[in-house]
Motif scaffolding. Structure first.
Motif: not given
Length: 257
Positions: A39-45, A72-81
């Motif tokens: 999970x940590x690596x996923x958030x970093x990438x 989700x705290x990134x809002x629209x800046x975050x990637x889709x999942x």
């Protein structure tokens, strides 16, 4: 030609990461930019220009659900999942869907199944991008927008008129499950007003809708709950650092689009 959709494959099993990355690489329009085993690596990438995560729920350290909450705290800046997981328990599935994932694919799955999900995602993504492009409005359209909140346009090919947004069609879909009859306590004019306040791109809270319609939050919640049950609006959650997550509502695209 549009750029490829950049994918991050996240799975704690090295063999599964390689297999799924190979599946993705075979789909035109997609490119694997990285893989991650935690999970940590996923958030970093995820902060390095990723459009879509293929995310397993069972990860060492930070779980897949926690990854979703932080993204989700990134809002629209975050990637889709797109969730890819062997977890089928009700709690995990509900938590994942509440985090506004674009799909949930149960492992093991075939290459064809993943390809179909990715192609559907690419199609929906292109439609949303195309629908968000602004066009120039004529003076008459601007005047109508100021007075009614909608713009009446004419198709150059057919001459048929259409309203943007299509509030009437959406309100009709809200009544469809009950054969045209609204539940007791709901009124058609207020329902249309609530639908008109919603947007297919910008998510609103129940408080936003209540303020836009000049109704109480309790009343707005009743109408929003009905619209969710009718499939007219999508629900997502915004997670902050403290307190309960905010519930967000967006107008769902019409099935005819």
């Amino acid at each position: 030609m549009s750029r490829p959709i950049r994918v991050l494959v996240v799975d704690d099993d090295r063999g599964a990461r390689a297999l799924h990355a190979g599946f993705v690489a075979d789909v035109p329009g997609f490119v694997v930019v990285a893989t991650a085993g935690s999970g940590e690596a996923a958030l970093e990438h995820s902060r390095a220009g990723v459009d879509l995560l293929l995310l397993d729920m069972r990860l060492p350290g930070i779980s897949g659900i926690e990854v979703l909450h932080r993204l989700r705290t990134l809002g629209d800046e975050g990637p889709d999942v797109l969730v890819i997981s062997s977890s089928q328990d009700q709690t995990t599935v509900r938590q994942a869907l509440a985090a506004r994932v674009v799909g949930y694919l149960v492992k093991p799955f075939t290459q064809a199944a993943l390809r179909e999900r990715l192609e559907r995602y690419a199609h929906d993504r292109e439609r949303i991008v195309a629908g968000s492009r602004d066009r120039l409005l004529a003076q008459g359209e601007i005047d109508r927008l100021l007075s009614t909140g909608t713009v009446r346009t004419v198709s150059a090919a057919s001459g048929a008129s259409a309203s943007l947004p299509d509030d009437t069609a959406a309100a009709g879909r809200a009544r469809a499950p009950r054969g045209g009859a609204l539940p007791k306590g709901l009124a058609a004019p207020t329902l249309a007003q609530v639908v008109a306040a919603l947007d297919p791109v910008v998510a609103l809270t129940g408080e936003d809708v209540a303020a836009a319609c000049d109704i109480s939050r309790a009343t707005a919640h009743r109408y929003l709950s009905h619209l969710v049950d009718a499939g007219v609006i999508h629900v997502s959650h915004r997670y902050g650092r403290r307190g309960r997550p905010q519930v967000l509502y967006r107008l769902a695209p019409s099935p005819e689009l």
